[in-house]
Design an enzyme around this catalytic site. Structure first.
Site, short mmCIF file in Angstrom:
data_model
loop_
_atom_site.label_atom_id
_atom_site.label_comp_id
_atom_site.label_asym_id
_atom_site.label_seq_id
_atom_site.Cartn_x
_atom_site.Cartn_y
_atom_site.Cartn_z
N ILE A 1 0.82 -1.21 0.00
CA ILE A 1 0.00 0.00 0.00
C ILE A 1 0.85 1.26 0.00
O ILE A 1 0.48 2.27 -0.61
CB ILE A 1 -0.93 0.02 1.23
N VAL B 1 8.09 3.75 2.98
CA VAL B 1 8.55 4.68 4.01
C VAL B 1 9.96 5.17 3.70
O VAL B 1 10.78 4.44 3.14
CB VAL B 1 8.51 4.03 5.42
N ASP C 1 -3.22 -6.69 11.60
CA ASP C 1 -2.30 -6.95 10.47
C ASP C 1 -0.93 -7.31 11.03
O ASP C 1 0.09 -6.73 10.64
CB ASP C 1 -2.23 -5.70 9.58
#
Length: 550
Positions: free
Chosen positions: A133, A136, A290
């Site tokens: 998704i 970083v 998750d």
């Protein structure tokens, strides 16, 4: 057409990487085996340079975020998936190909309204990690003197990812509708509700402000805890597609060699993972859903009392009090091998129809579970038990509970992770004392006193109003009695009126019949020579009845 095109792409990727070779065809029906054997894609050779794990990983990467998420879940189940496939699927956790750094920087500047150089004292264009998704980047904030200050990570959502996800969700919804329409088992699984729940979850993960609020809530829940540490979120740098949070340094939980090298207490680490899960579910009713290894680290500070560090809180779950109670009682009954109680709780909670016969359902559960419980508890996979239990319950029309889907997935992840850390992990003996303690705290005297204390301020506030409320209630009750008496009189009068109307209609019908019979008899008398007095008498009697009723 969009769904058909997407389905065609899925089939293309499926055949390109020859994923059909991973299917255990010997377990399929003969007709399906023949169909697979005659399929045209068999003309495409299996890529010899890639092993089966690499082919599956590359196929999932090519198909996009939803399929990558599926691969992440599989990577936590070495008890179900062969080691060579698990090894490759682990790369999906934080080693997905990144998108261009210039796009990431442009998106950050657009969301925060300033240049990168004005926002951060340092910013690394090279991403630290990349997932399905988002990705970083490492950075440093300015301190009060304008110098390089705290280390942070900047999370950026992949550009255009919403379109890809929506397309896949539409395809999943189409497949779910077909399943509901043509399969009785499909309707039992509530696929439309599951897809809708997943849609809500995945779009929540795309909004980084939601993730930031989830992380803040979890940090609050585990403030000063020895079990779990949550990185701090910097809200002034957080928007829907960008989030800035504290950078943490820990050992990835899947790096077993590094954990053992610092002499980590692996047994305690695995047990604490289970305790964190049950604490989130039952104490807080707010759990990180998750928890694959890419999102979990272990602090280096105290290896003998290891502390978890969790990131990526885009997906969280919660349960109602009713679901909490039923789930805890079900698990305890299951741990105690009380299959009758398990069956009864399934019926009481509505997970199976109320018409289900308890003794038949409990016997079916016993037939599945008894062979499993013959093994030592440390060798029993709770995930395997759940799978077999749900398979057995199909005969009793057990329906999938969408609100429990995330919980089931998370529990399977936790068990898979725990077994990786400490293969002898006994999930049962670790979880059972916690659940028993929670039940005592939830329903014992202390819980009742705590609830009394919680409600007391509200009762005190409303105490002056109680006399008036009582008087009003009694007055309404008194008037209610009078109203009921009046209503009963009206009902009696109405019944009498209806009875009178029925009697009148019967008399009118008899009069009409008498007139008709009299006229018919008079006609017979005229035509056949029968005395006319009989017919005229009947007709006259009928007319008299009608006149009297009028």
């Amino acid at each position: 057409m969009a769904n058909l095109w997407r389905l065609w792409k899925i089939l293309f990727v499926f055949t390109r990487y020859r994923l059909d070779s991973l299917v255990p065809t010997e377990q399929l029906p003969l007709s399906l085996r023949i169909a697979l054997w005659l399929a045209p894609w068999r003309l495409n050779p299996v890529p010899s340079r890639l092993n089966r794990g690499e082919r599956l990983r590359l196929a999932l990467e090519a198909l996009g975020p939803i399929f990558i998420k599926f691969g992440q879940i599989l990577s936590t189940r070495p008890d179900l998936i062969p080691d060579d496939i698990v090894k490759e699927l682990k790369r999906l956790q934080d080693d997905v190909p990144p998108f261009a750094s210039d796009k990431a920087m442009a998106l950050i500047e657009d969301q925060l309204g300033q240049k990168i150089s004005a926002l951060f004292a340092e910013f690394s264009a090279e991403p630290l990690a990349s997932a399905s998704i988002a990705q970083v980047h490492a950075a440093r904030l300015f301190d009060a003197n304008g110098e390089a200050g705290r280390e942070v990570v900047v999370k950026v959502v992949r550009p255009g990812i919403e379109h890809t996800i929506e397309r896949d969700l539409q395809l999943l919804e189409t497949m779910a509708r077909l399943l509901v329409k043509y399969s009785e088992d499909g309707r039992r699984l509530k696929p439309l509700e599951v897809v809708d729940d997943y849609r809500h979850t995945i779009y929540g993960e795309l909004n980084l402000q939601i993730e930031a609020s989830n992380a803040t809530q979890l940090k609050r829940n585990f403030a000063n805890s020895e079990l779990l540490y949550m990185p701090e979120v910097f809200w002034e740098y957080t928007r829907s597609k960008v989030m800035v949070s504290e950078r943490i340094y820990g050992i990835p939980v899947a790096d077993i060699d590094a954990l053992q090298a610092q002499n980590t207490n692996m047994k305690l680490l695995a047990e604490r993972g289970v305790e964190i899960f049950f604490t989130q579910v039952f104490r807080d009713s707010f759990f990180h859903a998750d928890m694959h290894p890419g999102n979990i680290f272990v602090s280096r500070n105290n290896p003998q009392a290891p502390q978890y560090i969790a990131i990526d809180c885009g997906i969280v779950g919660s349960l109602t009090e009713e679901d909490q109670n039923y789930l805890a009682m079900n698990l305890l009954a299951f741990f105690n091998q009380d299959y009758h109680q398990v069956a009864q709780l399934h019926i009481d909670s509505g997970w199976v129809p109320a018409t289900t016969k308890v003794h038949e359902f409990s016997a079916a559960i016993r037939s599945v579970c008894e062979p499993i419980f013959d093994k030592p508890l440390a060798e029993i996979s709770f995930g395997q038990v759940l799978i077999q239990l749900f398979s057995t319950a199909r005969r009793f029309n057990m329906e999938v509970q969408p609100q429990l889907v995330l919980l089931q997935k998370t529990l399977l992840n936790i068990e898979g992770l725990g077994r990786q850390l400490y293969p002898q992990l006994d999930l049962w003996s670790t979880a059972k004392p916690y659940l028993e303690r929670w039940m005592r705290e939830r329903f014992g005297p202390k819980a009742a006193f705590k609830e009394l204390k919680r409600q007391l301020p509200g009762w005190i506030e409303k105490a002056p109003q109680i006399p008036g409320l009582v008087h009003g209630a009694l007055s309404r009750l008194n008037h209610m009695d009078e109203n009921q008496q009046a209503l009963q009189k009206e009902i009696v009068a109405l019944r009498q009126e209806l009875a009178a109307q029925k009697a009148q209609k019967r008399q009118q019908a008899l009069a009409t019949l008498a007139i008709g019979s009299g006229l018919f008899t008079w006609w017979q008398a005229f035509a056949l020579g029968v005395p006319e007095v009989v017919g005229l008498s009947l007709a006259g009697a009928g007319m008299l009845l009608l006149i009297v009723r009028a």
